[in-house]
Scaffold this motif. Structure first.
Motif: not given
Length: 271
Positions: A211-222
């Motif tokens: 998360q950042a202000w106004g943004y999101q990214l979801k992933v499966d792996d580090a």
């Protein structure tokens, strides 16, 4: 005193014929090889078709020396790569951070989806309900979560975390059951990095969410390369209070309930 042979004058030896012809290619008996041929006369080819042509010497190729050629090619490829990367980096650097963020595959831009969600300065005491989880903006507690590369081993309050996002923090969250080696890789991306923090988060629909202000990214792996791209592009840049918004002197306690019993931190002026 002279001695003469019997019979008077000198006699020549008598040649007796046997009646046989000499074998082909062989001189007759008593005739020396080469007799009757003048010195230096050209040899006849089979069938008597004339003199045999001299055979030209065969030149043996030494082959090319491939070592210097390979080195030259390798140096050329390396130089081209460096020049190409420099041109690419210059091109990327000419883009705005918003443009670069939009090019991250899978990123969700809530600034475009809900402009009210990302309005800054909405301080509110007590528990706050968020429609987006983990939250990426909205009303938040007056106290922010300490975000100086802090790694939290337990969940933290959304209300404090959102305030940190407002200051330009990238907040990485992960499922509590994420394997230890994956958590260690996330930790290495955050620890000691100002305006970054890490904590577990219950109920994620993906193993990792950024998360950042106004943004999101979801992933499966580090190991996903987009994690580094997200941090590089949005850390500090996504702040709505300027690059000098404070990330120290914040809440360091864990727990999902907001802390209203602490003095409100002093906001630094927006620049």
């Amino acid at each position: 005193m002279s001695i003469s042979t019997p019979g008077g004058p000198e006699r020549r030896p008598t040649v007796v014929s046997t009646g046989k012809k000499p074998a082909a290619g062989r001189p007759a008996s008593g005739v020396k090889p080469g007799a009757g041929k003048s010195a230096g006369a050209p040899r006849q080819t089979a069938g008597g078709k004339g003199p045999r042509k001299p055979i030209a010497p065969v030149k043996v190729s030494q082959g090319r020396s491939w070592g210097p050629i390979a080195l030259f090619v390798a140096v050329g490829v390396l130089a081209a790569s460096i020049i190409g990367y420099g041109a690419y980096a210059a091109f990327q650097g000419s883009k705005s951070w918003e443009k670069r963020a939009s090019e991250i595959d899978g990123i969700v831009d809530y600034r475009k989806k809900d402009s009210k969600l990302v309005q800054g300065g909405q301080h509110q005491q007590g528990a706050i309900k968020y429609d987006v989880l983990p939250p990426v903006g909205g009303a938040h507690n007056p106290s922010w979560q300490n975000c100086m590369g802090d790694v939290y081993d337990a969940p933290i309050a959304n209300e404090h975390a959102v305030h940190s996002l407002e200051h330009g923090t990238v907040w990485i969250t992960y499922r509590p059951d994420l394997p230890a080696d994956q958590v260690s890789k996330l930790r290495s991306k955050v620890q000691g990095v100002e305006k970054a923090m890490l904590s577990p988060f219950e109920g994620l629909d993906k193993p990792i969410s950024l998360q950042a202000w106004g943004y999101q990214l979801k992933v499966d792996d580090a190991d996903d390369s987009r994690i580094d791209e997200f941090i590089k592009t949005l850390r500090v840049n996504a702040s709505v209070e300027g690059p000098n918004a404070n990330c120290g002197q914040g809440i360091t306690a864990t727990g999902t309930a907001p802390r209203d019993d602490v003095p409100q931190q002093q906001e630094q002026p927006t620049q």
